[in-house]
Write a protein that holds these residues in place. Structure first.
Motif, mmCIF file in Angstrom:
data_model
loop_
_atom_site.group_PDB
_atom_site.id
_atom_site.type_symbol
_atom_site.label_atom_id
_atom_site.label_comp_id
_atom_site.label_asym_id
_atom_site.label_seq_id
_atom_site.Cartn_x
_atom_site.Cartn_y
_atom_site.Cartn_z
ATOM 1 N N LEU A 1 37.115 7.124 16.400
ATOM 2 C CA LEU A 1 38.235 7.454 15.531
ATOM 3 C C LEU A 1 38.373 6.490 14.354
ATOM 4 N N ASP A 2 38.051 5.226 14.583
ATOM 5 C CA ASP A 2 38.179 4.239 13.503
ATOM 6 C C ASP A 2 37.269 4.538 12.311
ATOM 7 N N HIS A 3 36.136 5.223 12.554
ATOM 8 C CA HIS A 3 35.140 5.425 11.504
ATOM 9 C C HIS A 3 34.803 6.899 11.308
ATOM 10 N N ASN A 4 35.695 7.788 11.736
ATOM 11 C CA ASN A 4 35.432 9.222 11.680
ATOM 12 C C ASN A 4 36.493 9.892 10.796
ATOM 13 N N PRO A 5 36.203 10.078 9.505
ATOM 14 C CA PRO A 5 37.205 10.663 8.593
ATOM 15 C C PRO A 5 37.702 12.034 9.043
ATOM 16 N N ASP A 6 36.812 12.839 9.603
ATOM 17 C CA ASP A 6 37.207 14.181 10.047
ATOM 18 C C ASP A 6 38.252 14.078 11.161
ATOM 19 N N ALA A 7 38.018 13.179 12.113
ATOM 20 C CA ALA A 7 38.976 12.982 13.203
ATOM 21 C C ALA A 7 40.290 12.426 12.669
ATOM 22 N N GLN A 8 40.208 11.496 11.726
ATOM 23 C CA GLN A 8 41.423 10.920 11.160
ATOM 24 C C GLN A 8 42.248 11.975 10.438
ATOM 25 N N GLU A 9 41.576 12.833 9.674
ATOM 26 C CA GLU A 9 42.284 13.902 8.977
ATOM 27 C C GLU A 9 42.926 14.883 9.955
ATOM 28 N N MET A 10 42.225 15.147 11.071
ATOM 29 C CA MET A 10 42.789 16.051 12.067
ATOM 30 C C MET A 10 44.058 15.452 12.676
ATOM 31 N N VAL A 11 44.029 14.160 12.972
ATOM 32 C CA VAL A 11 45.226 13.510 13.512
ATOM 33 C C VAL A 11 46.379 13.629 12.517
ATOM 34 N N GLN A 12 46.094 13.403 11.221
ATOM 35 C CA GLN A 12 47.138 13.505 10.212
ATOM 36 C C GLN A 12 47.673 14.936 10.106
ATOM 37 N N LYS A 13 46.794 15.919 10.201
ATOM 38 C CA LYS A 13 47.213 17.315 10.155
ATOM 39 C C LYS A 13 48.146 17.637 11.328
ATOM 40 N N LEU A 14 47.760 17.203 12.520
ATOM 41 C CA LEU A 14 48.572 17.468 13.712
ATOM 42 C C LEU A 14 49.932 16.778 13.611
ATOM 43 N N ARG A 15 49.940 15.557 13.082
ATOM 44 C CA ARG A 15 51.205 14.855 12.890
ATOM 45 C C ARG A 15 52.102 15.607 11.919
ATOM 46 N N SER A 16 51.508 16.130 10.847
ATOM 47 C CA SER A 16 52.301 16.845 9.840
ATOM 48 C C SER A 16 52.904 18.131 10.408
ATOM 49 N N GLN A 17 52.288 18.667 11.471
ATOM 50 C CA GLN A 17 52.811 19.871 12.124
ATOM 51 C C GLN A 17 53.896 19.550 13.154
ATOM 52 N N GLY A 18 54.187 18.261 13.316
ATOM 53 C CA GLY A 18 55.248 17.857 14.239
ATOM 54 C C GLY A 18 54.781 17.545 15.640
ATOM 55 N N HIS A 19 53.476 17.515 15.857
ATOM 56 C CA HIS A 19 52.956 17.222 17.190
ATOM 57 C C HIS A 19 52.926 15.713 17.441
ATOM 58 N N THR A 20 52.946 15.339 18.712
ATOM 59 C CA THR A 20 52.984 13.934 19.104
ATOM 60 C C THR A 20 51.584 13.465 19.465
ATOM 61 N N ILE A 21 51.224 12.285 18.963
ATOM 62 C CA ILE A 21 49.905 11.706 19.218
ATOM 63 C C ILE A 21 50.016 10.711 20.368
ATOM 64 N N GLY A 22 49.076 10.810 21.311
ATOM 65 C CA GLY A 22 49.101 9.921 22.473
ATOM 66 C C GLY A 22 47.729 9.406 22.832
ATOM 67 N N ASN A 23 47.708 8.468 23.761
ATOM 68 C CA ASN A 23 46.471 7.876 24.276
ATOM 69 C C ASN A 23 45.911 8.692 25.423
ATOM 70 N N HIS A 24 44.614 8.983 25.349
ATOM 71 C CA HIS A 24 43.924 9.572 26.499
ATOM 72 C C HIS A 24 43.035 8.491 27.106
ATOM 73 N N GLY A 25 43.701 7.507 27.634
ATOM 74 C CA GLY A 25 43.027 6.495 28.433
ATOM 75 C C GLY A 25 42.189 5.508 27.679
ATOM 76 N N GLY A 26 41.028 5.221 28.237
ATOM 77 C CA GLY A 26 40.344 3.978 27.989
ATOM 78 C C GLY A 26 39.061 3.996 27.199
ATOM 79 N N TRP A 27 39.088 4.437 25.925
ATOM 80 C CA TRP A 27 38.039 4.104 24.972
ATOM 81 C C TRP A 27 36.714 4.796 25.256
ATOM 82 N N ILE A 28 36.180 4.663 26.461
ATOM 83 C CA ILE A 28 34.924 5.322 26.857
ATOM 84 C C ILE A 28 35.286 6.292 27.988
#
Length: 629
Positions: free
Chosen positions: A352-379
């Motif tokens: 996620l730190d280096h994936n612009p497509d993933a970052q844009e998707m997170v921003q899109k979901l946030r703009s739709q009012g959805h909540t962003i959360g952690n799915h555990g442990g990195w790997i």
């Protein structure tokens, strides 16, 4: 020669006698008052047990979550109150399992007399099965006649007093107990999704055509005491071998419910749906209490929880966006953010730190009012396969790394939701969540339940709300459906049943998906969401994120309410330190002909079986409930 008492001595003696009489009268009045908690169920506990003991808290917390008024009371205090004149017809008592096995013959007889005179009782499996010395009664258990079920016959069965068996009942009974479709299965589904033998599925009684299932490939079996096959009580559930698992029996002027399951024990081991369900059923169906609903405005709510495990998830999220899946309500989107999936260096992760497509998707979901959360442990898969209770020092770093990456993508806001990779949640993760202010988390324990404060033995995870996943036997996600070669139609039928259940029960439930599986079963998933949206358009359902649900439930936990008798009516009084807005009560029509708001603001709506009272802003609400003759 005997010396007569002086007037001062007579006065002192008289005062002493009056003090003793006053103390006795006060003791009688206080015992009677304690035993006469109007509008509240009474949980009878051993005299030696503290009111805040974990075993007691398990029941009181469950009652609070279910919106049921419940008061723990030592059994001797309750007996004194009955002996001092507490009204039998107002008694609604529970003898719990596991921690209240021993009661005296006098207490057992008092309970039976109270029920016979018009009270209500729920006896839970081994509750009161032993006398005060720890011995079984000769022959059948002392409560057998009251319950209409012969059980607890140690003389006959010795150490084989119980069976380990599947549970059966009708679909309507299962749902009345809060057990959703999928947690119960019909014979056809049970045969394909569990290892229940075909011979156990073929039953002569068509009434008991559904089976309780767990989230495993094996059938779920429970410890039940052996019983006879009685004809008198109304049987709600039975075991595959025909033992009574739940029944209701008329005893004189009152009624007694037998629950042949270890409810306390099951909840301690993260299967709380049964304690919650029977507690609510006893309160609403037998005692006919009002209840404080556990959804905003008393409207059924669906939590959609998306687990995004790896790089491939982003492409499928685009497909789901194009199909309009995320145009509905507020959903919970959880991300595993690391560059790897199965092992360090495999490069299959989201990065996620280096994936612009993933970052844009997170921003899109946030703009739709959805909540962003952690799915555990990195790997994702590595953490899910290898993290355990003893290696937190090594694996906590992966939670920290994931949290940092998701926080950055989330506009600097630290996520307050969590879901465990592959459902693996070691004990130390609960401490990590508490330290990071997590409010809500997905769990594969207590499957099928509404959100709850999870118990791990006698430890309650009190800082965050657990959201148990909905399951269809060993299927929860679409990927698991594909593993079972389940058709889109069958998966979709289950989802439609869930939509109906959520609307009718006015509860919060969580469904979870992975984007890849949702695309594979897209017609079923899309129809599910559209059905819920149609229900929302009728103001009977709502979409809600885990965080929003947790915030509501935490606010609801601050509501103080009670029921008092006032002539031919009852008065329900409620208060909240901030606002009662969005709180709702269900008032049974079978007991009350109408509801009048005396103070505060609320809307009253009639349904088929209840009055639904929705509070508006304000710190206090008083309503008069008109009792039927």
């Amino acid at each position: 020669m005997t010396k007569s008492l002086s007037w001062k001595q007579w006065l002192a003696a008289s005062v002493a006698v009056l003090c003793v009489l006053a103390a006795i009268a006060w003791h009688q009045m206080s015992s009677r008052h304690a035993s006469e908690r109007y509008g509240s169920l009474t949980l009878l506990i051993p005299d030696s047990m503290a009111m805040d003991a974990p075993e007691v808290s398990i029941w009181t917390q469950a009652a609070a979550e279910r919106g049921v008024l419940l008061t723990p009371l030592s059994i001797s205090t309750w007996m004194r109150g009955v002996n001092y004149g507490a009204k039998a017809a107002q008694q609604a008592v529970i003898i719990p399992d596991t921690f209240h096995r021993r009661i005296s013959d006098a207490a057992a007889q008092t309970l039976m007399d109270v029920v016979h005179a018009g009270g209500k009782a729920m006896v839970v499996q081994d509750g009161g099965l032993l006398d005060e010395r720890g011995y079984y009664s000769p022959g059948q258990a002392r409560f057998s006649a009251m319950l209409g079920v012969r059980y607890g016959d140690y003389d006959q069965y010795k150490e084989n007093l119980s069976d380990y068996d599947e549970i059966m009942g009708s679909a309507s009974t299962m749902e009345a107990l809060g057990i959703p479709p999928g947690r119960y299965l019909n014979a056809k589904a049970a045969a394909s999704l569990t290892s229940i033998a075909a011979s156990d599925l073929a039953r002569a009684n068509p009434e008991f055509d559904s089976f309780v299932a767990g989230y495993t490939k094996d059938s779920q079996r429970f410890a039940v005491l052996k019983t006879d096959r009685p004809a008198t009580p109304r049987i709600l559930l039975q075991s595959a071998d025909g033992n009574v698992v739940a029944s209701i029996h008329r005893w004189g002027q009152g009624e007694a419910m037998f629950v042949n399951l270890p409810l306390t024990y099951l909840l301690e081991r993260t299967d709380g749906i049964f304690l919650h369900g029977f507690l609510a059923y006893f309160s609403s169906e037998m005692v006919r209490q009002p209840s404080l609903l556990a959804t905003p405005d008393g409207i059924g709510a669906l939590v959609l929880n998306w687990h995004n495990d790896d790089r491939k998830a982003i492409g499928f999220l685009h497909t789901l966006q194009d199909e309009g899946i995320f145009d509905h309500g507020h959903q919970s989107m959880h991300f595993t953010a690391g560059p790897d999936v199965n092992r360090e260096g495999d490069g299959l992760g989201m990065d996620l730190d280096h994936n612009p497509d993933a970052q844009e998707m997170v921003q899109k979901l946030r703009s739709q009012g959805h909540t962003i959360g952690n799915h555990g442990g990195w790997i994702h898969n590595y953490f899910g396969a290898n993290a355990n209770d003893s290696n937190g020092d090594d694996f906590e770093q992966y939670l920290d790394l994931n949290n940092q990456a998701v926080t950055k993508a989330n506009g600097g806001q630290e996520p307050k939701e969590y879901s465990a990779p592959t459902g693996n949640q070691p004990l130390w993760v609960y401490d990590w969540m508490s330290a990071h202010g997590v409010k809500a988390y997905y769990t594969s324990g207590s499957v099928g339940m509404p959100p709850t404060r999870l118990w791990l033995g006698f430890r309650q995870v009190a800082d965050a709300w657990a959201f148990p996943v909905l399951t269809y036997g060993q299927v929860a996600s679409a990927e698991e459906a594909s593993f079972q070669h389940m058709s889109v139609d069958e998966f979709g039928q289950w989802l439609q049943q869930l939509a109906r259940f959520i609307e009718q029960t006015r509860t919060i439930r969580l469904s979870y998906f992975h984007p890849i599986g949702a695309v594979s079963y897209l017609p079923a998933v899309k129809a599910y969401i559209e059905t819920m949206q149609g229900c929302a358009d009728r103001a009977q359902c709502q979409f809600i994120s885990m965080t929003e649900a947790a915030d509501f439930l935490s606010s609801r936990a601050q509501v103080q309410w009670s029921l008092q008798e006032q002539g031919d009516d009852d008065v329900l009084t409620a208060s909240h330190p901030q606002s009662l807005a969005s709180m709702a009560w269900s008032i049974p029509k079978a007991r009350y002909s109408g509801v009048q708001i005396q103070s505060g603001e609320a809307n009253v709506q009639g349904t088929d079986q209840t009055w639904l009272v929705r509070a508006k802003a304000g710190q206090q609400l008083i309503m008069v409930l008109h009792r039927r003759p």
